[in-house]
Enzyme design. Structure first.
Site, short mmCIF file in Angstrom:
data_model
loop_
_atom_site.label_atom_id
_atom_site.label_comp_id
_atom_site.label_asym_id
_atom_site.label_seq_id
_atom_site.Cartn_x
_atom_site.Cartn_y
_atom_site.Cartn_z
N LYS A 139 -2.77 43.42 -4.43
CA LYS A 139 -3.12 44.40 -3.41
C LYS A 139 -2.63 45.80 -3.81
CE LYS A 139 -1.42 43.85 0.93
NZ LYS A 139 -0.74 45.06 1.43
N SER A 140 -1.40 45.89 -4.26
CA SER A 140 -0.84 47.20 -4.61
C SER A 140 -1.64 47.85 -5.74
CB SER A 140 0.61 47.05 -5.06
OG SER A 140 1.39 46.58 -4.00
N ARG A 175 -4.21 51.33 -5.82
CA ARG A 175 -3.94 52.40 -6.79
C ARG A 175 -5.11 52.61 -7.75
NH1 ARG A 175 0.57 50.37 -4.67
NH2 ARG A 175 2.57 51.45 -4.81
N ARG A 196 3.68 51.88 13.19
CA ARG A 196 4.59 51.92 12.02
C ARG A 196 5.00 53.35 11.67
NH1 ARG A 196 2.11 48.09 7.52
NH2 ARG A 196 4.16 48.49 6.61
N SER A 223 11.33 52.52 -0.98
CA SER A 223 9.93 52.28 -0.64
C SER A 223 9.00 52.80 -1.73
CB SER A 223 9.59 52.96 0.69
OG SER A 223 8.20 53.00 0.87
N ASP A 250 7.83 41.35 0.46
CA ASP A 250 6.76 40.69 1.22
C ASP A 250 6.89 39.16 1.22
OD1 ASP A 250 5.59 43.11 1.91
OD2 ASP A 250 4.42 43.18 0.05
N LYS A 296 7.32 46.33 9.04
CA LYS A 296 6.07 45.92 8.39
C LYS A 296 4.99 45.79 9.47
CE LYS A 296 7.65 45.98 4.24
NZ LYS A 296 7.20 47.01 3.33
N ARG A 326 8.67 41.61 10.93
CA ARG A 326 8.54 40.33 10.23
C ARG A 326 9.80 39.49 10.29
NH1 ARG A 326 5.44 41.87 4.70
NH2 ARG A 326 3.37 42.03 5.61
C1 S3P Z 1 3.65 48.31 -1.26
C2 S3P Z 1 5.00 48.49 -1.09
C3 S3P Z 1 5.82 47.71 -0.15
C4 S3P Z 1 5.10 46.44 0.31
C5 S3P Z 1 3.65 46.66 0.63
C6 S3P Z 1 2.91 47.24 -0.56
C7 S3P Z 1 2.94 49.19 -2.21
O1 S3P Z 1 6.11 48.53 0.95
O2 S3P Z 1 5.73 45.87 1.44
O3 S3P Z 1 3.02 45.42 0.98
O4 S3P Z 1 1.80 48.85 -2.60
O5 S3P Z 1 3.49 50.23 -2.58
P1 S3P Z 1 7.34 49.58 0.89
O6 S3P Z 1 7.27 50.24 -0.42
O7 S3P Z 1 7.15 50.55 2.00
O8 S3P Z 1 8.56 48.72 1.08
#
Ligand code: S3P
Length: 440
Positions: free
Chosen positions: A23-24, A28, A123, A167, A319, A346, A350
């Site tokens: 997902k991340s 990007r 959030r 983060s 996560d 989150k 969570r």
């Molecule tokens: C993510 C960073 C995390 C994660 C999220 C995806 C990202 O959050 O919990 O599911 O893609 O940068 P944080 O960086 O705010 O902890």
């Protein structure tokens, strides 16, 4: 009508499968594709609702985003070149989409409203808005939750910013804005967080410098950057693979292999922890794809013991705590997790929903402000009906619990799973897991 889903005790999970793309990295790849000049081809993009919302936002801002066969093609507009003027952008359930795109919008000549669903609208956004305001983003009103009206500018100023919370989303938002500012923008982190933005910026040709000093990392991007479109292969998401690995460990006679999973060390805290608990888990065929390490992960049913997980490991498995808590219920002795404060902000709190889910299934567990302890190995009765609170990871974690528990476990809303793991139930079926849908 939400569809509920019930997991029933299963055994002999077997097979070689792939999980959807990370997902991340998917967010990007779309974003950098849109900020590059030329064409970016993305193979293996996660077609989850979160990522698709980011694609739609980029298209509304003027990038070309289209699906071609199994791949996604992004026609970029160059850094600062997203010139369309959408009235609003809807990020649905996605904190990553909203926060990273704030960094992008900061550098465009655009005024627009960021919106999201009920969960996202609760959030905190201040953590991203604070540094971006210093760079020149205009935020109307005092609120730090969505909906927010934001106006970007071509006159951003570069900053040096020390992350007040570990983060990757905040780090990435500042670096993305920094691409648009003249000179150098630096983010300093005291605890390492996922580094996909840095890796991908370098893949797209940005100038990135990373230095480590006094247990801190400084990441510097040179602004007014020129990115050029690239091919990106998105590896399997280790946060999704975690549910399959956990299911194999806690059920009898399982032997599964999850192919092509991202094993970037900033993401593998869960797998390290499983090994410490005694899991029979191996990385096979380790290789590199688009600048990221990837492996096939083989997992067999294993007797497990409880462990203590230090707070420093939290960013590399943030996560995965809900699913780790489920695994801990099946391990003998106590598992103690520390440094979990970020779980409270989150998609839902969570930490509270994990504790409630464990208790609803008869597991002995206790939480503090940022800790969770699970006393496992006493048998897991199951039988709970779980409220997911629009949290996809809680939904999947508790379903996995049901595969190992004595009695079935039901979640109230199966649709939310598509946020990050479309096809979850079907994939679990191919391994031999028993999951049944019911209309509620
Ligand atoms: C993510 C960073 C995390 C994660 C999220 C995806 C990202 O959050 O919990 O599911 O893609 O940068 P944080 O960086 O705010 O902890």
């Amino acid at each position: 009508m939400p569809t509920s889903l019930t997991a029933i005790k299963s055994r002999s999970l077997h097979g070689r499968v792939r999980v959807p793309g990370d997902k991340s990295i998917s967010h990007r790849a779309l974003i950098l594709g849109a900020l590059a000049t030329g064409t970016t081809k993305i193979t293996g993009l996660l077609e989850g609702e979160d990522v698709l919302a980011t694609g739609e936002a980029l298209a509304a801002l003027g990038a070309g985003v289209e699906k071609k066969g199994a791949d996604w093609i992004v026609h970029g507009r160059g850094v600062g070149g997203l010139g369309a003027q959408p009235e609003k952008l809807d990020f649905e359930n996605s904190g990553t989409g909203a926060r990273l795109m704030m960094g992008v919008v900061a550098g465009q000549d655009v005024r627009t409203i960021f919106t999201g669903d009920e969960s996202l609208s609760r959030r905190p956004m201040g953590r991203v808005l604070n540094p971006l305001k210093r760079m020149g983003l205009n935020v109307e009103g005092e609120a730090d939750t969505l909906p927010l009206t934001l106006t970007g500018t071509h006159d951003l100023v570069p900053i040096e910013y020390e992350l007040p919370v570990p983060s990757a989303q905040v780090k990435s938002a500042v670096l993305l804005a920094g691409l648009h500012a003249p000179g150098k923008t630096t983010v300093i982190e005291k605890q390492p967080t996922r580094d996909h933005t840095e890796r991908m910026l370098s893949h797209f040709g940005a100038e990135i410098a990373i230095t480590h000093e006094n247990k801190q990392t400084a990441i510097t991007v040179t602004g007014n950057a020129e990115l050029s479109g690239k091919d990106v292969t998105v590896p399997g998401d280790p946060s999704s693979a975690a549910f399959l690995a956990a299911a194999a460990l806690i059920t009898k006679e399982a032997d599964i292999t999850i192919e092509g999973v991202l094993v970037n060390p900033t993401r593998t805290g869960f797998y390290e922890t499983l090994k410490e608990m005694g899991a029979d888990l191996e990385y096979e065929n380790i290789r590199e794809e688009s600048g990221e390490p990837v492996a096939d992960i083989r997992v067999l049913s294993s007797p497990l013991k409880g462990v203590s997980i230090p707070a420093q490991r939290a960013p590399s498995m943030i996560d995965e705590y809900p699913i780790l808590a489920v695994v801990a219920a099946f391990a003998s002795g106590e598992t103690r997790m520390e440094g979990l404060g970020e779980l409270r902000v989150k998609e839902s709190d969570r930490l509270a929903s994990t504790l409630a889910g464990l208790k609803a299934c008869g597991v002995d567990a206790d939480a503090g402000e940022d800790t969770l302890s699970v006393s496992g190995g006493k048998g897991v009765p199951g039988g709970g009906r779980i409220e997911t609170h629009m949290n996809h990871r809680i939904a999947m974690a508790l379903l996995v619990m049901g595969l190992g528990a004595e009695n079935p476990v039901t979640i109230d809303n199966a649709a939310i799973i598509a946020t990050s793991f479309p096809g979850f139930a079907e994939l679990m079926h191919t391994l031999g897991a028993q999951l049944q849908e019911t209309e509620t």
